[in-house]
Design a protein around this motif. Structure first.
Motif, short mmCIF file in Angstrom:
data_model
loop_
_atom_site.label_atom_id
_atom_site.label_comp_id
_atom_site.label_asym_id
_atom_site.label_seq_id
_atom_site.Cartn_x
_atom_site.Cartn_y
_atom_site.Cartn_z
N GLY A 189 11.11 -42.62 48.83
CA GLY A 189 9.98 -43.20 48.12
C GLY A 189 9.98 -43.00 46.62
O GLY A 189 9.03 -43.39 45.93
N GLN A 190 11.06 -42.42 46.08
CA GLN A 190 11.12 -42.16 44.64
C GLN A 190 12.32 -42.83 44.00
O GLN A 190 13.40 -42.89 44.59
CB GLN A 190 11.20 -40.65 44.37
CG GLN A 190 9.92 -39.89 44.71
CD GLN A 190 10.01 -38.44 44.26
OE1 GLN A 190 11.06 -37.80 44.39
NE2 GLN A 190 8.92 -37.91 43.74
N MET A 191 12.12 -43.33 42.77
CA MET A 191 13.20 -43.87 41.95
C MET A 191 13.75 -42.74 41.08
O MET A 191 13.00 -42.10 40.34
CB MET A 191 12.69 -45.00 41.05
CG MET A 191 12.17 -46.22 41.78
SD MET A 191 13.52 -47.30 42.32
CE MET A 191 12.57 -48.69 42.98
N ARG A 192 15.07 -42.53 41.18
CA ARG A 192 15.68 -41.46 40.37
C ARG A 192 16.89 -42.01 39.64
O ARG A 192 17.76 -42.66 40.24
CB ARG A 192 16.08 -40.29 41.26
CG ARG A 192 14.91 -39.65 41.98
CD ARG A 192 15.34 -38.48 42.84
NE ARG A 192 15.88 -37.39 42.06
CZ ARG A 192 16.41 -36.28 42.58
NH1 ARG A 192 16.47 -36.15 43.90
NH2 ARG A 192 16.90 -35.34 41.82
N LEU A 193 16.95 -41.75 38.35
CA LEU A 193 18.06 -42.22 37.52
C LEU A 193 19.34 -41.49 37.91
O LEU A 193 19.37 -40.26 37.98
CB LEU A 193 17.75 -41.96 36.04
CG LEU A 193 18.72 -42.55 35.02
CD1 LEU A 193 18.66 -44.07 35.02
CD2 LEU A 193 18.41 -42.01 33.62
N ILE A 194 20.41 -42.25 38.21
CA ILE A 194 21.68 -41.63 38.58
C ILE A 194 22.81 -42.01 37.60
O ILE A 194 23.92 -41.52 37.73
CB ILE A 194 22.09 -41.98 40.03
CG1 ILE A 194 22.17 -43.49 40.24
CG2 ILE A 194 21.11 -41.34 41.02
CD1 ILE A 194 22.71 -43.89 41.61
N ARG A 195 22.53 -42.87 36.65
CA ARG A 195 23.45 -43.14 35.55
C ARG A 195 22.67 -43.76 34.41
O ARG A 195 21.92 -44.70 34.60
CB ARG A 195 24.58 -44.10 35.95
CG ARG A 195 25.66 -44.22 34.87
CD ARG A 195 26.66 -45.32 35.18
NE ARG A 195 27.81 -45.28 34.28
CZ ARG A 195 27.85 -45.80 33.06
NH1 ARG A 195 26.77 -46.40 32.55
NH2 ARG A 195 28.94 -45.72 32.33
N LYS A 196 22.85 -43.18 33.24
CA LYS A 196 22.15 -43.70 32.06
C LYS A 196 22.80 -44.99 31.59
O LYS A 196 24.00 -45.21 31.78
CB LYS A 196 22.19 -42.66 30.94
CG LYS A 196 21.45 -41.37 31.25
CD LYS A 196 21.43 -40.44 30.06
CE LYS A 196 22.83 -39.91 29.75
NZ LYS A 196 22.81 -38.91 28.65
#
Length: 404
Positions: free
Chosen positions: A382-389
């Motif tokens: 349920g969460q959006m997490r940045l895995i590459r800038k």
């Protein structure tokens, strides 16, 4: 739990991280892997994720966490797999026309190795003899796959050792006492007809008597993924049923239990991926209505390279009237994502989502036109997490040397 990401969630991600943006649904990957496991329950098989489809380290860690093995096409992919937490016995490395030094590195890493040329097989024999087991990739002269560019088993393919050179393989095996424990065939991508895999099994059946150390029958990957609403994917339960029958035949005939390996890549990650883009310009000409987006084949090359279809949605105006558009990129080349495509009315600054973008999207991206590669986000629990800038100008310049 929903295995899709809602328009509202995609819009929120675009607002938070900007566009273009890749978003991947972790639980969708899990569900695809579970489908394979359920279908093949009771069939002696192992699945290796063909990571050339998508190698982001966080995605690899998720795939490792759900109990899947991993298939690598380069030594750097092997190193990424190890960094992601895969044990060497979970890693398969299938070489293709590479320098023998890469095979040495794979052996030093302790992973399973498949070799696809007589030249490297002989070098392997000289270096290791019977001390390290090895698999061989064969070319079966079978035409399969969605089109010629993704067909790898036909008689003009660069992949694998041709079956016609079996005597040469056996000569090297005997000369160097090679322990050939795996026979590998991968015929292509987008394989809908399960009988293609059974044809491969028939080839293996005739080869078994020549390889006393054989333990694994590797049928490759290439399961068909539906990209259009009227398409159907590979019938995985039917494939499992037929593979089970094949394994029983092998055991009855040879008195030995063999394990079948598969390397699904696109099957696991294609449908988990979304590419969110923004509309830069609407250009209406006498013959074509163009929607120009802030992406191009530097971010998703499949439509241009393979003439692949990807569904495109306007999530900013999902109920607008349908019009036909040419959706084009902002690269200084012809880069059409779609031509004469019915889409809800598109306005400048709308968000368009390109579906089925998890496989061979970001992975085949580039900095062409000195444009930045997009950010990547993993949607999990349920969460959006940045895995590459997102790239910056520093990334474009980081390996360049400016002379005075």
């Amino acid at each position: 739990m929903s295995l899709t990401i809602s328009n509202e969630q995609l819009q929120a991600a675009a607002t938070q991280y900007g566009t273009p943006l890749y978003v991947y649904h972790a639980e969708k990957i899990t569900a695809q892997h579970q489908q394979l496991q359920k279908a093949f329950e009771g069939v002696y098989t192992r699945f290796f994720y063909a990571c050339k489809a998508l190698t982001n380290i966080s995605v690899l860690k998720h795939i490792q966490s759900i109990g899947c093995n991993i298939d690598c096409s380069s030594i750097n992919e092997v190193y990424l797999a190890l960094k992601a937490g895969f044990n060497p016995e979970q890693i398969l490395y299938t070489s293709n026309g590479i320098a023998f030094e890469e095979i040495i590195a794979a052996v030093e890493a302790g992973v399973s190795v498949n070799i696809d040329s007589l030249s490297n097989l002989e070098k392997f024999g000289k270096a290791y003899g019977s001390r390290y087991p090895v698999g061989i990739r064969l070319r079966p002269n079978i035409m399969a796959g969605g089109n010629l560019k993704i067909s790898t088993g036909h008689n003009g393919s660069k992949f694998g050792i041709p079956l016609e050179q079996l005597d040469d393989i056996l000569s090297l095996k005997n000369q160097y006492q090679l322990r050939i424990n795996c026979l590998h065939v991968h015929t292509g991508s987008e394989i809908k007809d399960v009988d293609v895999f059974i044809k491969v099994a028939d080839i293996f059946f005739d080869l078994v008597p020549h390889f006393q150390d054989l333990q694994v029958l590797d049928m490759g990957g290439g399961f068909k993924v539906p990209y259009q609403s009227n398409e159907k994917g590979t019938d995985i339960p039917l494939l499992a049923k037929k593979v089970g029958e094949v394994l029983n035949k092998f055991e009855t005939t040879y008195g030995k239990k063999f394990q079948v390996w598969f390397e699904p890549g696109k099957y696991l990650v294609s449908e988990c991926g979304y590419l969110i883009t923004s509309v830069n310009v609407i250009k209406e000409t006498p013959s074509v209505l163009f929607a120009g987006i802030n992406s191009g084949f530097n971010h998703l090359i499949r439509p241009m390279f393979y003439e692949a279809y990807h569904h495109i949605r306007n999530i900013s105006n999902p109920n607008g009237p349908i019009k036909n558009y040419a959706v084009t990129g902002n690269i200084c080349e012809t880069d059409n994502f779609a031509w004469d495509r019915p889409i809800n009315e598109i306005r400048e600054n709308d968000l368009l989502v390109i579906d089925n973008a998890g496989a061979y999207g970001f992975e085949m991206g580039s900095n062409y036109n000195s444009r930045f590669l997009p950010a990547q986000v993993l949607y999990k629990e349920g969460q959006m997490r940045l895995i590459r800038k997102r790239d910056t100008m520093e990334d474009i310049l980081k390996n360049q040397i400016e002379l005075n």
